[in-house]
Design a protein around this motif. Structure first.
Motif, short mmCIF file in Angstrom:
data_model
loop_
_atom_site.label_atom_id
_atom_site.label_comp_id
_atom_site.label_asym_id
_atom_site.label_seq_id
_atom_site.Cartn_x
_atom_site.Cartn_y
_atom_site.Cartn_z
N GLU A 274 0.79 -1.06 -0.12
CA GLU A 274 0.15 0.00 0.05
C GLU A 274 0.77 1.47 0.09
OE1 GLU A 274 -3.87 0.93 2.55
OE2 GLU A 274 -2.06 1.55 3.64
N PHE B 285 1.88 1.86 -3.59
CA PHE B 285 0.49 2.23 -4.33
C PHE B 285 0.35 3.54 -4.12
CE2 PHE B 285 -4.04 2.39 -4.69
CZ PHE B 285 -4.13 1.90 -6.11
N VAL C 21 -2.92 -4.77 -4.84
CA VAL C 21 -2.21 -3.90 -3.73
C VAL C 21 -2.65 -4.65 -2.52
CG1 VAL C 21 -2.45 -1.72 -2.49
CG2 VAL C 21 -2.89 -1.93 -4.87
#
Length: 206
Positions: free
Chosen positions: A109, A112, A133
């Motif tokens: 994450e 991302f 993710v």
């Protein structure tokens, strides 16, 4: 075509979280293999500004040592042997062209949420390969996907998988800090004990 996840990272060093969460993502996406693709140590220290990086060969060795007990895991040294650190999209294209596969990008994450500002070729990665993710509990990723135009534009290509809370705080940074502390303790007793005694202590207690 074989369903594969491509997991890029420093793996400095690999942790249980890397391995167990990669396996979870593989199962959740009905994939068959995860390819670990470590980055160059120079990239880790010079670009990512980490204060310490295991040598390239050391990280490859550590990852290779995991394969026997994790047959779904593979290791690719493409980025490490390159003249300079390739972009993620470049390596994904290389994997596709070299092996005839289309691996989905497996990403944490934290990375991302940096894609909008710090990454290149994100739309191409999303559309041509797909993104998985691995988000933290009470994730921000889902809200970004719903509320941010950039992430909305790739939302249909993104699969979000929530990591169990047990993995919170299990990081390579913690491992490096403990190693550095251990080295400091070793250095402090070198002055006190003979080399033979120090060797015995290392072999039996450290």
């Amino acid at each position: 075509m074989k369903r594969i996840l491509a997991f890029f990272g420093a793996f400095n060093p690999p942790t249980k979280a890397h391995i167990e969460l990669a396996e979870l993502a593989m199962k959740k996406t009905c994939s068959e293999e995860v390819i670990f693709i470590p980055s160059q140590s120079e990239y880790i220290t010079e670009i990512q500004k980490k204060n310490f990086a295991f040598e390239d060969g050391e990280r490859i060795y550590m990852l290779d040592s995991l394969i026997q007990n994790h047959p779904w895991l593979n290791v690719c040294n493409h980025d490490i042997v390159a003249d300079m650190q390739p972009r993620t999209y470049e390596t994904l294209c290389w994997l596709r062209d070299r092996f005839g596969i289309k691996p989905k990008l497996l990403i944490g994450e934290d990375q991302f949420l940096q894609m909008e500002t710090a990454w290149k070729n994100v739309p191409e990665i999303a559309k041509e390969f797909g993104i998985v993710v691995m988000s933290r509990p009470f994730s921000f990723a889902n809200s970004y996907i719903k509320n941010t135009p950039f992430y909305q534009s790739i939302a249909q290509y993104v699969t979000e998988i929530e990591a169990p809370s047990a993995y919170k705080g299990m990081s390579s940074t913690d491992v490096r800090e403990h190693i550095q502390q251990a080295k400091a303790h070793i250095d402090s007793i070198k002055r006190i004990v003979p080399e033979e005694v120090l060797r015995y202590i290392k072999e039996n207690y450290l």
